[in-house]
Design a protein around this motif. Structure first.
Motif, PDB file in Angstrom:
ATOM      1  N   MET A   1       0.846  -1.188   0.000  1.00 23.28           N
ATOM      2  CA  MET A   1       0.000   0.000   0.000  1.00 23.28           C
ATOM      3  C   MET A   1       0.883   1.241   0.000  1.00 23.28           C
ATOM      4  O   MET A   1       1.937   1.278   0.620  1.00 23.28           O
ATOM      5  N   ASN A   2       0.415   2.244  -0.678  1.00 24.21           N
ATOM      6  CA  ASN A   2       1.101   3.529  -0.737  1.00 24.21           C
ATOM      7  C   ASN A   2       1.292   4.062   0.692  1.00 24.21           C
ATOM      8  O   ASN A   2       0.358   4.042   1.489  1.00 24.21           O
ATOM      9  N   LEU A   5      -1.269   6.676   1.867  1.00 28.06           N
ATOM     10  CA  LEU A   5      -2.552   6.056   2.188  1.00 28.06           C
ATOM     11  C   LEU A   5      -2.464   5.257   3.480  1.00 28.06           C
ATOM     12  O   LEU A   5      -3.396   5.253   4.282  1.00 28.06           O
ATOM     13  N   ASP A  15     -12.210   5.688   3.757  1.00 30.48           N
ATOM     14  CA  ASP A  15     -11.953   5.690   2.312  1.00 30.48           C
ATOM     15  C   ASP A  15     -12.593   6.904   1.653  1.00 30.48           C
ATOM     16  O   ASP A  15     -11.998   7.520   0.762  1.00 30.48           O
ATOM     17  N   LYS A  19     -10.592   9.746  -0.458  1.00 31.84           N
ATOM     18  CA  LYS A  19     -10.928  10.132  -1.840  1.00 31.84           C
ATOM     19  C   LYS A  19     -11.233  11.623  -1.914  1.00 31.84           C
ATOM     20  O   LYS A  19     -10.788  12.304  -2.841  1.00 31.84           O
ATOM     21  N   GLU A  62       1.041   7.774  -7.351  1.00 31.95           N
ATOM     22  CA  GLU A  62       0.716   6.383  -7.026  1.00 31.95           C
ATOM     23  C   GLU A  62      -0.604   6.290  -6.252  1.00 31.95           C
ATOM     24  O   GLU A  62      -1.421   5.418  -6.522  1.00 31.95           O
ATOM     25  N   ALA A  63      -0.779   7.178  -5.283  1.00 34.35           N
ATOM     26  CA  ALA A  63      -2.006   7.155  -4.477  1.00 34.35           C
ATOM     27  C   ALA A  63      -3.224   7.484  -5.333  1.00 34.35           C
ATOM     28  O   ALA A  63      -4.275   6.855  -5.200  1.00 34.35           O
ATOM     29  N   VAL A  65      -3.582   7.008  -8.534  1.00 34.58           N
ATOM     30  CA  VAL A  65      -3.848   5.846  -9.387  1.00 34.58           C
ATOM     31  C   VAL A  65      -4.503   4.736  -8.566  1.00 34.58           C
ATOM     32  O   VAL A  65      -5.477   4.117  -8.997  1.00 34.58           O
ATOM     33  N   GLU A  66      -3.972   4.493  -7.367  1.00 36.61           N
ATOM     34  CA  GLU A  66      -4.523   3.450  -6.497  1.00 36.61           C
ATOM     35  C   GLU A  66      -5.980   3.741  -6.131  1.00 36.61           C
ATOM     36  O   GLU A  66      -6.782   2.824  -5.993  1.00 36.61           O
ATOM     37  N   LEU A  67      -6.306   5.016  -6.002  1.00 35.63           N
ATOM     38  CA  LEU A  67      -7.684   5.409  -5.669  1.00 35.63           C
ATOM     39  C   LEU A  67      -8.594   5.461  -6.895  1.00 35.63           C
ATOM     40  O   LEU A  67      -9.796   5.646  -6.767  1.00 35.63           O
TER      41      LEU A  67
END
Length: 83
Positions: A1-2, A5, A15, A19, A62-63, A65-67
């Motif tokens: 995980m980032n 995050l 979450d 976001k 990265e975060a 994109v992950e979200l």
């Protein structure tokens, strides 16, 4: 995980709040700083979080994109800050 995050989750940031935070970050980075301050993260962890953002800005991408958010908005916000 980032790691960004991970710190947020470690402090029970939902979450939805995460976001919202990254959405605010893409639209208005200065407002995001205010939002981060209102999440109830202890100062030492907040400092660690801000250090990560400053030292490794790629973690933001990265975060995002992950979200599943749109990174092009982050790039546009960054360009606006540099004006």
């Amino acid at each position: 995980m980032n790691p960004i995050l991970a710190i947020l989750k470690e402090h029970n940031v939902s979450d939805a709040q995460i976001k919202d935070l990254f959405q605010t970050l893409t639209e208005n980075p200065m407002a995001a700083m205010t939002t981060i301050g209102q999440l109830g993260i202890p100062p030492e962890k907040l400092q660690q979080l801000m250090g990560l953002v400053m030292q490794k800005p790629a973690l933001i991408k990265e975060a995002v994109v992950e979200l599943g958010l749109d990174f092009s908005k982050v790039a546009a916000a960054k360009a606006q800050l540099q004006k």
